[in-house]
Design an enzyme around this catalytic site. Sequence first.
Site: not given
Length: 406
Positions: A145, A187, A189-190, A193
Site C-alpha cells: 500500500t 493505522s 493495517y498500514h 504492511k
Amino acid sequence: MKIAVLGGDGFVGWPTALHLSDQGHEVHIVDNLSRRWIDTELGVQSLTPMDSIQERTRIWHEETGRKIHFHLIDLARDYEVFKQWLVEHTPDAIIHFAEQRAAPYSMKSDRHKNYTVNNNVNATHNVLNALVETGVDAHLVHLGTMGVYGYSTIGAAIPEGYLPVGIETLEGDTVSQEILYPSNPGSIYHMTKCLDQLLFQFYAKNDGLRITDLHQGIVWGTHTEQTRKHPQLINRFDYDGDYGTVLNRFLIQAAIDYPLTVHGTGGQTRAFIHIQDSVRCIEIALNNPPKAGEKVEIFNQMTETHRVRDLAEMISKMTGAKVAYLPNPRKEAAENDLIVKNDKFLGLGLDPITLEEGLLDEVVDVAKKFAYRVDRSRVPAVSAWTKDIAKTVEKDPEGKRLKSVS
C-alpha cells in the site's frame, strides 16, 4: 506460468486471477474465505451479488474453457498445510493478497487490531518461511500500500521504495547509502504492511528470495475485461464505512441519493488506480522479476492523485448529490500533498486509465442496478482511531435520527 493467487477470492484477487487465467497461465486460488466471514460479522454484503468461489470458477471454465483451481487454506494458521501444498504444486510465481485490507476495520477494537496483526504478519511470514524450507523458487509478488509512506508533506516526490541518504562518517566524510523510505503507518493495517516490508528485506538478503512489493493506491471501479464476460463473474463492490474505498463510496452514495460523506476538511490527498490497471500492473510485475540475491523490487502502483474534497465536488457536479462535511474518525493531518513517482510501470508499458466521466458513469450504473441491496445504516464510517475521536463520530449523515421534542 503456474501462479498461486493467495487471497484470490477478494476485491483485487478475483479479477487478477481471471486476468492471468485469460492470459493462459495455470491459476490456483488459495484462500480461507475470511472476507466473506467478515461480511457476516459486519452484517453487510457486497453491493454486487457474489456467488461461491466454486460457482465463480465453474462459470469461468464454462465461458472460457480455462480452469481456475481453488484450495481452502488459512495461510496465517495452516503453515504445514501450505508448506505441503507448495511441495505438491511448485508454482512459478505467488501473488500475495491474503491480508485483511481495511484500515477502518483494523481500528474498530482491540480484537480487530489483534486479528489484523496476527492474520497479516503471520500469513506473510508463513509464505516466506515455507518458500525457504521447501526450496520452491517462486517469484513472490506482494500487494502492499502507498500508506506505508504516510501522508506527510515534505515538498518532494516519494520515490519507489528506496531513498538515497548521506551519512556522516567518524572522519567527517559523507557516504551515500540507499535505505527503505521511512515508514509512517496511519493505522494498524498500514503498520502490518510496514512489517511486511522488513520481512521481505530480510528474506531477500538472507535467503535470496525473489520478491516484488507493490505499493498500491486506492482502487476504484468494478469491471475488468474478464469480469464482463458473464454476470456471475462480477467483482465484489464494497460500500460500507469499513471496506468501501472512498471513490466507490461516493459513487454509490450518489446513486442512492445519500450525502457524499467527506471527513474533516477533505484536504487529504490520496493516490488512485483503476481496477483494470491494478491487474495489468500485477501482470507487468510478474513478467519483470528480480534475480536471486537482488534487493526487493518496489513499484508505486498508482496512476494519479486527488484531494478527497475535489473528488466529492466532481461527483456532486456530475450527479447532483449533496456533499456533507463530517468529523474525521481518523487521526491524520487535515491537509496533505502527495507527489509520487511511478516511473517504473510507465517505463514498462502501462497506459494508465484516469478518472473520466464515462468510467464514473459505469460505476454509478452498477450502483443503481444493485441499489436495492444497500443497507443505508452501513454506509457511515464509524470506526474511530482513538477513544476520544469515537465521541465525535457522526453516525447519522442523513439526519434521520429521531429527535426528542423539548
